[in-house]
Design an enzyme around this catalytic site. Sequence first.
Site, PDB file in Angstrom:
ATOM      1  CG  ASN A 150      -1.697   1.222   1.447  1.00  0.00           C
ATOM      2  OD1 ASN A 150      -1.819   2.042   0.534  1.00  0.00           O
ATOM      3  ND2 ASN A 150      -2.257   1.375   2.640  1.00  0.00           N
ATOM      4  CD1 TRP A 151       3.580   1.339  -3.011  1.00  0.00           C
ATOM      5  CD2 TRP A 151       3.468   2.664  -4.816  1.00  0.00           C
ATOM      6  NE1 TRP A 151       4.367   0.780  -3.983  1.00  0.00           N
ATOM      7  CE2 TRP A 151       4.315   1.583  -5.101  1.00  0.00           C
ATOM      8  CE3 TRP A 151       3.245   3.622  -5.798  1.00  0.00           C
ATOM      9  CZ2 TRP A 151       4.955   1.442  -6.324  1.00  0.00           C
ATOM     10  CZ3 TRP A 151       3.874   3.483  -7.033  1.00  0.00           C
ATOM     11  CH2 TRP A 151       4.724   2.400  -7.285  1.00  0.00           C
ATOM     12  CE  LYS A 152      -0.259   3.355   4.803  1.00  0.00           C
ATOM     13  NZ  LYS A 152      -0.149   3.487   6.255  1.00  0.00           N
ATOM     14  CG  HIS A 180      -5.979   2.080   5.201  1.00  0.00           C
ATOM     15  ND1 HIS A 180      -5.557   3.005   6.126  1.00  0.00           N
ATOM     16  CD2 HIS A 180      -4.988   1.170   5.087  1.00  0.00           C
ATOM     17  CE1 HIS A 180      -4.342   2.659   6.556  1.00  0.00           C
ATOM     18  NE2 HIS A 180      -3.979   1.549   5.935  1.00  0.00           N
ATOM     19  CD  GLU A 215      -3.542  -2.172   7.655  1.00  0.00           C
ATOM     20  OE1 GLU A 215      -2.431  -2.394   7.180  1.00  0.00           O
ATOM     21  OE2 GLU A 215      -4.205  -1.160   7.386  1.00  0.00           O
ATOM     22  N   GLY A 230       2.831  -1.129   4.276  1.00  0.00           N
ATOM     23  CA  GLY A 230       2.797   0.274   3.909  1.00  0.00           C
ATOM     24  C   GLY A 230       4.202   0.789   3.638  1.00  0.00           C
ATOM     25  N   GLY A 231       4.822   1.360   4.661  1.00  0.00           N
ATOM     26  CA  GLY A 231       6.141   1.985   4.524  1.00  0.00           C
ATOM     27  C   GLY A 231       7.173   1.119   3.806  1.00  0.00           C
TER      28      GLY A 231
HETATM   29  P1  PGA Z   1       2.755   0.427   7.637  1.00  0.00           P
HETATM   30  O1  PGA Z   1       1.280   0.653   7.050  1.00  0.00           O
HETATM   31  O2  PGA Z   1       3.280  -0.863   7.056  1.00  0.00           O
HETATM   32  O3  PGA Z   1       3.537   1.612   7.199  1.00  0.00           O
HETATM   33  O4  PGA Z   1       2.604   0.307   9.123  1.00  0.00           O
HETATM   34  C1  PGA Z   1       0.389  -0.412   6.911  1.00  0.00           C
HETATM   35  C2  PGA Z   1      -0.918   0.053   6.359  1.00  0.00           C
HETATM   36  O5  PGA Z   1      -1.435   1.097   6.796  1.00  0.00           O
HETATM   37  O6  PGA Z   1      -1.489  -0.598   5.455  1.00  0.00           O
END
Ligand code: PGA
Length: 229
Positions: A9-11, A93, A151, A209-210
């Site tokens: 998930n690149w956001k 999300h 999550e 994510g990150g």
């Molecule tokens: P993160 O994010 O891996 O940066 O904690 C996960 C997400 O929000 O899907």
Amino acid sequence: MKKTYVLGNWKSNKTVEEARAWIDTFHTTYTNPAPDTIVIVCPQFIHLPLFTATTFPAAIGAQNISAFPTGAYTGEIAAASLTGLVSHVMIGHSERRTHCGETDSVVIQKVTRAQESGIIPVVCVSEIEQVKALADAVPEFSSKGGMLLYEPLSAIGTGQADSPERANAKAMEIAAIIGEAPILYGGSVVPENVHGFTAQSHISGVGVGGASLDATKFINVIRAAAQTV
Ligand code: PGA
């Protein structure tokens, strides 16, 4: 053998040029470590054509869709418009629930839109109540191929991942409500901790994510998830 999903998930990150560079690195370096490993990359909408313009070696997902059908809904991206561009879509999300006021009823409308368009919904939850609302409103969620991404809020973007055992216990609780749907864990997943989660009995993969923003790091997550490193 159970499938292992790795969803990146690149956001709201990356310019078009940065997205192109990521795709180039991924193409050059990535080989699927195991046939039962399914990788899904979820960039911003504007990047989607960059992926489909190539023979990208993984599935592509969107991070959101409109709750409305096609039509007079200015600025919205309808599920039907994404047909052929994505196979999956993230819905609900916690960042959308927090910053964009997305309620369970909006999430449920989006799930319906996705399933009408043949796109697999990946519904993000952090509370059991959210799972119950989904199961009550869409009893066929699992049988129609839906997926869940669990999550815990304390783990998202904090570097403080949940313990695999606690996440697995939560996944068992979720499975008792939702049925067969694959349940992924997300929150501070990195190459070093991912296998702890994918090795659990009720966890079918991870949301990243990150650690998905750097192509090489993401590939390391995928390999470690499949335990080929
Ligand atoms: P993160 O994010 O891996 O940066 O904690 C996960 C997400 O929000 O899907």
